[in-house]
Motif scaffolding. Sequence first.
Motif, PDB file in Angstrom:
ATOM      1  N   THR A  60      -8.143  -0.686   5.084  1.00 30.96           N
ATOM      2  CA  THR A  60      -7.443  -1.762   5.783  1.00 30.96           C
ATOM      3  C   THR A  60      -6.103  -2.053   5.108  1.00 30.96           C
ATOM      4  O   THR A  60      -5.077  -2.231   5.778  1.00 30.96           O
ATOM      5  CB  THR A  60      -8.319  -3.014   5.830  1.00 30.96           C
ATOM      6  OG1 THR A  60      -9.561  -2.648   6.435  1.00 30.96           O
ATOM      7  CG2 THR A  60      -7.672  -4.117   6.611  1.00 30.96           C
TER       8      THR A  60
ATOM      9  N   ASN B  44     -13.435  -8.076   1.475  1.00 33.18           N
ATOM     10  CA  ASN B  44     -12.782  -8.229   2.793  1.00 33.18           C
ATOM     11  C   ASN B  44     -13.114  -7.007   3.629  1.00 33.18           C
ATOM     12  O   ASN B  44     -12.238  -6.241   4.045  1.00 33.18           O
ATOM     13  CB  ASN B  44     -11.268  -8.375   2.586  1.00 33.18           C
ATOM     14  CG  ASN B  44     -10.531  -8.578   3.900  1.00 33.18           C
ATOM     15  OD1 ASN B  44     -11.096  -9.189   4.828  1.00 33.18           O
ATOM     16  ND2 ASN B  44      -9.316  -8.070   3.997  1.00 33.18           N
TER      17      ASN B  44
ATOM     18  N   SER C 167     -14.091  -4.750   6.605  1.00 35.82           N
ATOM     19  CA  SER C 167     -13.934  -4.769   8.063  1.00 35.82           C
ATOM     20  C   SER C 167     -15.288  -4.519   8.681  1.00 35.82           C
ATOM     21  O   SER C 167     -15.937  -3.516   8.375  1.00 35.82           O
ATOM     22  CB  SER C 167     -12.965  -3.655   8.499  1.00 35.82           C
ATOM     23  OG  SER C 167     -11.825  -3.666   7.696  1.00 35.82           O
TER      24      SER C 167
ATOM     25  N   ASP D 230      -8.278   2.269  11.627  1.00 34.07           N
ATOM     26  CA  ASP D 230      -8.912   1.692  10.425  1.00 34.07           C
ATOM     27  C   ASP D 230     -10.333   1.333  10.837  1.00 34.07           C
ATOM     28  O   ASP D 230     -10.573   0.321  11.492  1.00 34.07           O
ATOM     29  CB  ASP D 230      -8.133   0.445   9.991  1.00 34.07           C
ATOM     30  CG  ASP D 230      -8.882  -0.348   8.949  1.00 34.07           C
ATOM     31  OD1 ASP D 230      -9.724   0.238   8.225  1.00 34.07           O
ATOM     32  OD2 ASP D 230      -8.645  -1.572   8.871  1.00 34.07           O
TER      33      ASP D 230
HETATM   34 MG   LIG Z   1     -11.316  -2.440   6.045  1.00 29.36          MG
END
Ligand SMILES: [Mg+2]
Length: 1080
Positions: free
Chosen positions: A115, A162, A164, A387
Amino acid sequence: MAKMEVKTSLLDNMIGVGDMVLLEPLNEETFINNLKKRFDHNEIYTYIGSVVISVNPYRSLPIYSPEKVEDYRNRNFYELSPHIFALSDEAYRSLRDQDKDQCILITGESGAGKTEASKLVMSYVAAVCGKGAEVNQVKEQLLQSNPVLEAFGNAKTVRNDNSSRFGKYMDIEFDFKGDPLGGVISNYLLEKSRVVKQPRGERNFHVFYQLLSGASEELLNKLTLERDFSRYNYLSLDSAKVNGVDDAANFRTVRNAMQIVGFMDHEAESVLEVVAAVLKLGNIEFKPESRVNGLDESKIKDKNELKEICELTGIDQSVLERAFSFRTVEAKQEKVSTTLNVAQAYYARDALAKNLYSRLFSWLVNRINESIKAQTKVRKKVMGVLDIYGFEIFENADNSFEQFIINYCNEKLQQIFIELTLKEEQEEYVREGIEWTHIDYFNNAIICDLIENNTNGILAMLDEECLRPGTVTDETFLEKLNQVCATHQHFESRMSKSSRFLNDTSLPHSCFRIQHYAGKVLYQVEGFVDKNNDLLYRDLSQAMWKAGHTLIKSLFPEGNPAKINLKRPPTAGSQFKASVATLMKNLQTKNPNYIRCIKPNDKKAAHIFSEALVCHQIRYLGLLENVRVRRAGYAFRQAYEPCLERYKMLCKQTWPHWKGPARAGVEVLFNELEIPVEEYSFGRSKIFIRNPRTLFKLEDLRKQRLEDLATLIQKIYRGWKCRTHFLLMRKSQIVIAAWYRRYAQQKRYQQIKSSTLVIQSYIRGWKARKILRELKHRKRCEEAATTIAAYWHGTQVRREYRKFFRANAGKKIYEFTLQRIVQKYFLEMKNKMPSLSPIDKNWPPRPYLFLDSTHKELKRIFHLWRCKKYRDQFTDQQKLIYEEKLEASELFKDKKALYPSSVGQPFQGAYLEINKNPKYKKLKDAIEEKIIIAEVVNKINRANGKSTSRIFLLTNNNLLLADQKSGQIKSEVPLVDVTKVSMSSQNDGFFAVHLKEGSEAASKGDFLFSSDHLIEMATKLYRTTLSQTKQKLNIEISDEFLVQFRQDKVCVKFIQGNQKNGSVPTCKRKNNRLLEVAVP
Ligand SMILES: [Mg+2]
Ligand SMILES: Nc1ncnc2c1ncn2[C@@H]1O[C@H](COP(=O)(O)OP(=O)(O)OP(=O)(O)O)[C@@H](O)[C@H]1O
């Protein structure tokens, strides 16, 4: 001058090797060592050819500053040390300049930095692409979509704070100039189970925490929420706080980003209301209540929460309450309602929460797309950034349906990587006929097939189970798998028919294991069927559709009773499979750029490089094979046509057009550029360039050449412009000149014309005046003639009539008188005439004075007439005498004093009458000729001056001297010999006869005589000589002359003598030279 550019290379100041292709020797160990060495020196990026390996540093590095962006901008890929910016730049420029759509595939495990990498790529492209108010807004919106999607789609996991929890593929669209126009985001399968339950050590989606921490009291009150996380069942409490993450601040960031992306305030509020509703749903609890029929029925424990939810969402409370208690099944037009037990009620609640949240998420993505979509319909260039959640393995068989799906997706990505790089590359070499030694690599197509095969793939099996009538459980599904996939190499199961795994205790009975490309993953089969079905009771969806909240209502379109659809919705698995297939298809049309993210440790810590972990990732990512293929092969390839098109300006033969096959053109081009033969190979349709540097050299040459060509175009354009201008000027000049010449000629013509007119007028004037003059003259002549005629007529008339006038009488009387006088004069003169003798001098006196001249004239006329009369009386004899006399007068008159006395004497000639005198008979006989003179003269003796008499005879031809007595001839001189006669001017008779010198007669010298008839003798001698010899005899009259006596010359001098000697002249010899004659 060309801009000076410092040429650098990734080889400069290299730590380890920047490109693994350059690694020597190449093995796993050196590979890892190189990565580690670079990682330790903060060099987190390394290349394998054009693939970027990125190692997560877990700390912020100063390598993303705007200065770095500038450094990498418009530089060749290999020019600077490896960087994600270099790849971004390459992709962007290739998109902008070569019109090739790009995709950037970012792969790696969860927490490897995908990301972050995608955000770096986007921010770099945003920084280097066009600028301007509109463009900047598009950029801002694209970038700000990230925090919104991350808040709703990311969560803290054990691997990544963090992480995704959805797949994201974003197409950024550009116009032909490379300015961003907008974008399209596709999202893939949100991990919605997280909404209701999180694994240990993990959190729910960020947005819940952010809302509770960051919202104002007012907002919280409005949403009937409390700030305390522990109040909510759906929020895990053990890891509610994440180190280094400020949820409150992030909430503000998200609100701000929503605003920038274009969410209206009421939209943002609606979204938060849905989030609050989901949170609150988790707090609804059920209790069992026994029913009369003996079945358990669930009842909501505390209806307060339900009431608040309904107030918040505008749902009728009783409807919702009923939906949690009953389930209506419709089959064949029949509705059957069954009560739900507590477990079912909880299931329904969670299903609602998950659906609500995941549908909200999809709505968000659509809403963002609406904002960021390109406004124009022009053809766009596209850069896709993928991503997607990374490969995930949970320990202790905690891997469920979600992990299965995620890993399947990664499996597909690996497949496309293999296809495009390894397999495709090798196949291309074979196809192109390039010499190539095959490199073995693991092709994961077999794993993909295991999962996605339409007939016996795991997903197909799962769907089959879900749709199968009868009791369907996860166990029956596993059984089915065991039947179908047992023999598959990559499938492992305890219950499989093959006994391979019977004794494998690490493989629980309720699990199956798949040997993914990235490692073995043990999946817990529990929940697979359920999650694949993704069922939401119709009562709930209908209740939601009935909500007064427009957003919620729009999220559940199937709840509309008018649109009841009995067909089952597609399963989650098949939906995902389809969307992944679309994605793969999409990616295959684009030029791929790879970023392979590597996670250096499991601790999310900086500076730690776990070799084992990295080694594992390198292996499953197939990076070593990647390097080998790369090393054996060619760095760059291109079809001949575009290659020739791109570089043809570098060689004279190919520029501007190459006629012939493109391959031959490229051959000529490369030969011309002297590129070493080992640096490239000719394939069937493509040229293969071994080394990237060769390509960059070509690019540099091209760039240089393009500048030159631009200059050339400029030059030609300027030339054209100048020429056009010149031609225009010339044309104008010609027009002006023509007009001027016309004007000048006109002027000249007019001048000539006016001059001509002047000249003409002068000439005409002159002619006219001439004519006028002539006319005037003629007129005057006529007038004169008239006048003359008039006068003449007048005269005539007057003459005619004069006699009738008295005035003429006087004149007539005068004339008459005069006539009478003259008449009287002539009559008187007649009577008074003198004698006729010419010598009579008498003449009567004149009577009138006015007749004086007439009187004299008359006298002269009379004299002439009387002389004539006198002469007319002469005989011929007398005439002769007078002729002689006249001759003598002419010779001697007024010259010789003797002459007057001779006038009266008649010339007799023959004084001696020889004929008659007998004495001279002899003499007479001797002379035959007529005698003209016969006279006696005195011959003067030369010696003493005494004289002797001699007879002097002159005949027609001779002069003779004879003795007087005897008559004997003494001398005879032919007249021709007589040259001169000399005499004095005085009254004497001496004369000398000079003879011609040298003649016979002259021998005795000249004669000196004295005679009484000198005048007569001299005259006759003269006349005879003239008539005989036709010569005039010279007569010299002088008082002194020389006489030749024999040899001597004697001067005869006449002097005035005395009277005493008588009247006869005397001659005396004075001396030898002088003879003196005295004349009295
Ligand atoms: Mg990610
Ligand atoms: N280039 C970088 N510089 C500094 N920190 C980084 C960088 N890349 C990643 N990180 C750190 O690693 C963390 C994880 O990265 P990221 O979220 O990008 O992983 P991911 O690959 O997307 O994982 P997932 O698959 O779970 O989404 C980031 O939150 C950040 O702290």
